[in-house]
Design a protein around this motif. Structure first.
Motif, mmCIF file in Angstrom:
data_model
loop_
_atom_site.group_PDB
_atom_site.id
_atom_site.type_symbol
_atom_site.label_atom_id
_atom_site.label_comp_id
_atom_site.label_asym_id
_atom_site.label_seq_id
_atom_site.Cartn_x
_atom_site.Cartn_y
_atom_site.Cartn_z
ATOM 1 N N GLY A 233 44.272 28.092 -15.977
ATOM 2 C CA GLY A 233 43.573 28.449 -14.949
ATOM 3 C C GLY A 233 42.259 27.656 -15.095
ATOM 4 N N LEU A 234 41.636 27.710 -15.986
ATOM 5 C CA LEU A 234 40.107 27.005 -16.529
ATOM 6 C C LEU A 234 40.449 25.426 -15.839
ATOM 7 C CD1 LEU A 234 37.655 27.914 -17.375
ATOM 8 C CD2 LEU A 234 38.131 26.956 -19.611
ATOM 9 N N VAL A 235 41.570 24.796 -16.358
ATOM 10 C CA VAL A 235 41.434 23.443 -16.165
ATOM 11 C C VAL A 235 41.781 23.243 -14.569
ATOM 12 C CG1 VAL A 235 43.107 21.247 -16.711
ATOM 13 C CG2 VAL A 235 42.270 22.872 -18.301
ATOM 14 N N ALA A 236 42.577 23.948 -13.985
ATOM 15 C CA ALA A 236 42.814 23.912 -12.386
ATOM 16 C C ALA A 236 41.752 23.900 -11.666
ATOM 17 C CB ALA A 236 43.812 24.933 -11.953
ATOM 18 N N ASP A 237 40.493 24.728 -12.012
ATOM 19 C CA ASP A 237 39.440 25.146 -11.366
ATOM 20 C C ASP A 237 38.319 24.015 -11.614
ATOM 21 O OD1 ASP A 237 40.813 27.280 -9.867
ATOM 22 O OD2 ASP A 237 39.626 28.643 -11.694
ATOM 23 N N ALA A 238 38.401 23.027 -12.598
ATOM 24 C CA ALA A 238 37.403 22.251 -12.885
ATOM 25 C C ALA A 238 37.786 20.849 -12.292
ATOM 26 C CB ALA A 238 37.545 22.065 -14.568
ATOM 27 N N GLY A 239 36.657 20.236 -12.151
ATOM 28 C CA GLY A 239 36.832 18.743 -11.347
ATOM 29 C C GLY A 239 37.329 17.872 -12.261
ATOM 30 N N PRO A 240 38.100 16.945 -11.612
ATOM 31 C CA PRO A 240 38.554 15.659 -12.686
ATOM 32 C C PRO A 240 37.822 14.581 -13.063
ATOM 33 C CG PRO A 240 39.328 15.236 -10.363
ATOM 34 C CD PRO A 240 38.517 16.664 -10.278
ATOM 35 N N GLY A 241 37.683 14.208 -14.309
ATOM 36 C CA GLY A 241 36.859 13.058 -14.871
ATOM 37 C C GLY A 241 35.418 13.435 -15.050
ATOM 38 N N ARG A 242 35.299 14.450 -15.070
ATOM 39 C CA ARG A 242 33.730 14.790 -15.301
ATOM 40 C C ARG A 242 33.277 14.632 -16.804
ATOM 41 N NH1 ARG A 242 31.483 18.779 -11.977
ATOM 42 N NH2 ARG A 242 29.331 18.031 -13.236
ATOM 43 N N PRO B 246 40.536 11.738 -27.860
ATOM 44 C CA PRO B 246 41.431 12.791 -28.920
ATOM 45 C C PRO B 246 41.307 12.494 -30.152
ATOM 46 C CG PRO B 246 42.788 11.759 -27.376
ATOM 47 C CD PRO B 246 41.581 11.030 -26.943
ATOM 48 N N TYR B 247 40.782 11.974 -30.928
ATOM 49 C CA TYR B 247 40.809 11.464 -32.158
ATOM 50 C C TYR B 247 40.240 12.334 -33.325
ATOM 51 C CZ TYR B 247 41.077 7.306 -29.317
ATOM 52 O OH TYR B 247 41.279 6.408 -28.216
ATOM 53 N N ILE B 248 40.801 13.822 -32.943
ATOM 54 C CA ILE B 248 40.237 14.773 -33.916
ATOM 55 C C ILE B 248 40.705 14.740 -35.343
ATOM 56 C CG2 ILE B 248 41.905 16.644 -33.315
ATOM 57 C CD1 ILE B 248 37.792 17.002 -33.041
ATOM 58 N N ALA B 249 41.658 14.338 -35.506
ATOM 59 C CA ALA B 249 42.289 14.186 -36.729
ATOM 60 C C ALA B 249 41.312 13.616 -37.955
ATOM 61 C CB ALA B 249 43.600 13.619 -36.829
ATOM 62 N N THR B 250 41.326 14.336 -39.037
ATOM 63 C CA THR B 250 40.444 13.605 -40.294
ATOM 64 C C THR B 250 41.056 12.399 -40.960
ATOM 65 O OG1 THR B 250 41.443 15.190 -41.971
ATOM 66 C CG2 THR B 250 39.728 15.961 -41.001
ATOM 67 N N THR B 251 42.456 12.085 -40.424
ATOM 68 C CA THR B 251 42.765 10.784 -40.993
ATOM 69 C C THR B 251 42.626 9.680 -40.009
ATOM 70 O OG1 THR B 251 45.034 11.617 -40.180
ATOM 71 C CG2 THR B 251 44.304 12.181 -42.447
ATOM 72 N N GLY B 252 41.851 10.045 -38.807
ATOM 73 C CA GLY B 252 41.645 8.869 -37.854
ATOM 74 C C GLY B 252 42.841 8.662 -36.998
ATOM 75 N N GLU B 253 43.024 7.451 -36.550
ATOM 76 C CA GLU B 253 44.137 7.294 -35.553
ATOM 77 C C GLU B 253 44.934 6.111 -35.978
ATOM 78 O OE1 GLU B 253 46.185 8.155 -33.624
ATOM 79 O OE2 GLU B 253 45.233 8.698 -31.873
ATOM 80 N N ARG B 254 46.172 6.226 -35.601
ATOM 81 C CA ARG B 254 47.300 5.022 -35.966
ATOM 82 C C ARG B 254 48.057 4.716 -34.723
ATOM 83 N NH1 ARG B 254 51.792 9.045 -39.009
ATOM 84 N NH2 ARG B 254 52.539 10.223 -37.061
ATOM 85 N N GLY B 255 47.659 5.025 -33.464
ATOM 86 C CA GLY B 255 48.529 4.428 -32.524
ATOM 87 C C GLY B 255 47.555 4.856 -31.075
ATOM 88 N N VAL C 109 37.171 21.387 -21.384
ATOM 89 C CA VAL C 109 38.396 21.836 -21.504
ATOM 90 C C VAL C 109 39.330 20.886 -20.668
ATOM 91 C CG1 VAL C 109 40.289 23.568 -21.458
ATOM 92 C CG2 VAL C 109 38.104 24.059 -22.184
ATOM 93 N N ARG C 110 39.091 20.501 -19.465
ATOM 94 C CA ARG C 110 39.734 19.655 -18.646
ATOM 95 C C ARG C 110 39.785 18.314 -19.215
ATOM 96 N NH1 ARG C 110 42.013 19.635 -13.336
ATOM 97 N NH2 ARG C 110 42.850 17.466 -12.918
ATOM 98 N N GLY C 111 38.395 18.127 -19.744
ATOM 99 C CA GLY C 111 38.442 16.613 -20.219
ATOM 100 C C GLY C 111 39.236 16.369 -21.682
ATOM 101 N N VAL C 112 39.413 17.241 -22.174
ATOM 102 C CA VAL C 112 40.570 17.466 -23.396
ATOM 103 C C VAL C 112 41.934 16.898 -23.060
ATOM 104 C CG1 VAL C 112 41.584 18.570 -25.318
ATOM 105 C CG2 VAL C 112 39.027 18.616 -24.745
ATOM 106 N N TYR C 113 42.280 17.716 -22.014
ATOM 107 C CA TYR C 113 43.665 17.602 -21.365
ATOM 108 C C TYR C 113 43.863 16.205 -20.954
ATOM 109 C CZ TYR C 113 44.870 22.632 -21.768
ATOM 110 O OH TYR C 113 45.473 23.841 -22.162
ATOM 111 N N GLU C 114 42.737 15.740 -20.275
ATOM 112 C CA GLU C 114 42.704 14.258 -19.765
ATOM 113 C C GLU C 114 42.673 13.169 -20.813
ATOM 114 O OE1 GLU C 114 40.459 15.055 -15.269
ATOM 115 O OE2 GLU C 114 39.429 14.654 -16.997
ATOM 116 N N GLY C 115 41.905 13.755 -21.667
ATOM 117 C CA GLY C 115 41.768 12.764 -23.163
ATOM 118 C C GLY C 115 43.282 12.458 -23.563
#
Length: 519
Positions: free
Chosen positions: A341-350, A355-364, A388-394
């Motif tokens: 519900g929070l994401v649906a009400d938020a504007g896109p691309g703001r 999303p590289y939150i892992a402590t081991t970095g990224e591999r792909g 929160v919407r930015g996380v989903y878009e990421g």
């Protein structure tokens, strides 16, 4: 009584499950238990091999008690498990210490030595798979340097599913999917002496078992394993492919007509496309990703994000802590349930989020152990909903980044994993990829894919493509279509997302140096 049941055994990182299906793919029963492994601050992530077999055997025994007359009715069983890692056994078939898991990060220097060498391009072109620290071909050199006595005591190096297959059948073999991506050549689908030499592992070649394709070859359940599992001796056991593509098989990956992609939004993100032959494999300039051999000369091309749903858990954890400090305690599942519900009400691309939150970095689709998550483009008008919407878009942008590294985006995307239950994530993904997104109503995709491989080997179906019509198509849910207003917005944002991650890479390196000094 007819033999009308297929069993799928899936020993995942989190849960070990045994599942029974009828010949049409309908689930009849399931037994599962939390897996157990140990991790430490030095990067260690290890698992007791004997205990893993005991838990798997217990789940099969529980399943035999749940499903009436399972021992007599079972036609065959397929086995899959967590991929990567190194599971060593001696000449008597006994474990040599604990298994190194795919979560183990101690082989980072060995992986970097391979990827930084002039031999790496040849390794990548032969295996069509990038080298990273979680693979056996990086962990073996680590063992050579830090635990040579273990390698000296070992007769074979296996993966988790191959260890379980050995416990079930007494046979010591390698699954074609993991053998080729580590040490082989996609065109021969066998070991490559050139690749093994380029990896500097000539002296350990004797540890690599013969390769089999579980879709063609089966071995019988031993009398000893039958007593432990409650199943009949001689039951045909099939060695399934790497777990990430076995889940894809149960989602329609081998549907040659539709050729869908698969995105799994679990703790990690897994994005897969079907390649009908070695000629259809797409290599990328960053030399990353996995290419996993399947039946009938086909492959699953895979790009994996180290963190998918972990990003959602992270931002939900921030909300939980704020609410708890305010005396309004909420559980993590409660908070995540309110995000749609929070994401649906938020504007896109703001807010653009990497999303590289892992402590081991990224591999792909790029490999950088120093990669870290970040927001950019914030101003004081950006609120909690937009973040929160930015996380989903990421997450959706990262998926597009992965598919772009494998060529054309498939015509339809199947989704699975815990985060895939979010309607808003499905809509954002569909709009970012400009493709319909469809979930499959199959909860146990890993076990189902393993059982489908067993069904082909047993002659129930002539191919995985044929099995797809019976096991997958009836379970397809209604497609989530791209939003006509969102798609052009995300088309404009995607190059910005890419530019952001390229710009951040030097900063990640500097941050890593500071972290090392502070620690």
């Amino acid at each position: 009584m007819s033999r009308d049941i297929l069993i799928g055994l899936d020993a995942g990182t989190s849960v070990i499950k045994a599942v029974a299906f009828d010949l049409n793919g309908r689930q009849l029963g399931v037994a599962g238990v939390r897996n157990r492994y140990h991790s430490a601050s030095d990067g260690r992530a290890v698992q007791d091999m004997a205990q893993t077999w005991q838990l798997a055997a217990q789940m099969l025994y529980q399943l035999s008690e749940t499903v009436p007359d399972l021992a007599r009715r079972a036609l065959a069983m397929g086995v899959t498990a967590q991929g990567d890692g190194t599971w060593l056994i001696d000449g008597d078939g006994m474990p040599v210490g604990e298994a190194m898991l795919w979560l183990d990060s101690r082989a980072v220097q060995q992986a970097q030595a391979i990827t930084g060498s002039d031999r790496y391009d040849g390794i990548y072109r032969a295996t069509a798979t990038g080298v990273n620290l979680c693979q056996m071909r990086a962990q073996m050199p680590w063992l050579q340097r830090h635990a040579p006595e273990r390698l000296n005591a070992a007769a074979h190096a296996l993966h988790c599913k191959e260890w379980l297959y050995h416990c079930l059948t007494g046979e010591t073999v390698a699954d074609v999917s993991e053998a080729v991506l580590n040490f082989g050549d996609t065109r021969t689908r066998g070991y490559s002496d050139e690749v093994i030499a380029a990896l500097g592992l000539d002296g350990l070649r004797h540890l690599l078992p013969p390769i089999i394709d579980g879709g063609r070859t089966a071995h019988g359940l031993t009398a000893c394993a039958a007593a432990e599992t409650g199943l009949r001796a001689g039951l045909p056991i099939c060695l399934g492919y790497m777990d990430i593509v076995t889940s894809g098989i149960a989602s329609g990956l081998c549907d040659r007509e539709r050729q869908p992609g698969l995105s799994i939004f679990g703790s990690t993100g897994v994005h897969t496309r079907h390649a009908a032959s070695a000629d259809d494999i797409v290599l990328n300039p960053d030399r990353t990703g996995y290419t996993v051999a399947l039946a009938d000369g086909a492959f699953g091309q895979v790009q994996t994000n180290m963190a998918a749903a972990i990003n959602i858990d992270w931002i939900a954890g921030l909300a939980r802590d704020v609410l708890a400090n305010a005396g309004q305690a909420r559980s993590l599942p409660e908070i995540v349930a309110g995000f749609d519900g929070l994401v649906a009400d938020a504007g896109p691309g703001r807010a653009i989020y990497h999303p590289y939150i892992a402590t081991t970095g990224e591999r792909g689709p790029f490999s950088d152990p120093c990669a870290r998550a970040s927001f950019c483009g914030l101003d004081r008008t950006v609120g909690w909903g937009e973040m929160v919407r930015g996380v989903y878009e990421g997450l959706a942008m990262a998926a597009r980044d992965c598919y772009a590294a494998m060529g054309e985006i498939p015509g339809e995307i199947r989704i699975a994993g815990g985060a895939a239950r979010s309607r808003q994530l499905a809509l954002i993904l569909a709009s970012t990829l400009n493709r319909p997104v469809r979930a499959v109503a199959q909860e146990e995709t890993g076990a189902a894919g393993a059982a489908m491989i067993a069904a082909v080997q047993a002659g129930v179906f002539p191919s995985l493509d044929a099995a797809n019509d019976t096991w997958v198509t009836p379970l397809l849910r209604e497609a989530v279509l791209p939003d006509a207003e969102l798609t052009p917005i995300y088309n404009r944002l995607f190059p910005v997302f890419l530019a952001g991650r390229h710009t951040m890479q030097p900063l990640w390196q500097s941050q890593a140096q500071i972290r090392d000094e502070l620690s």
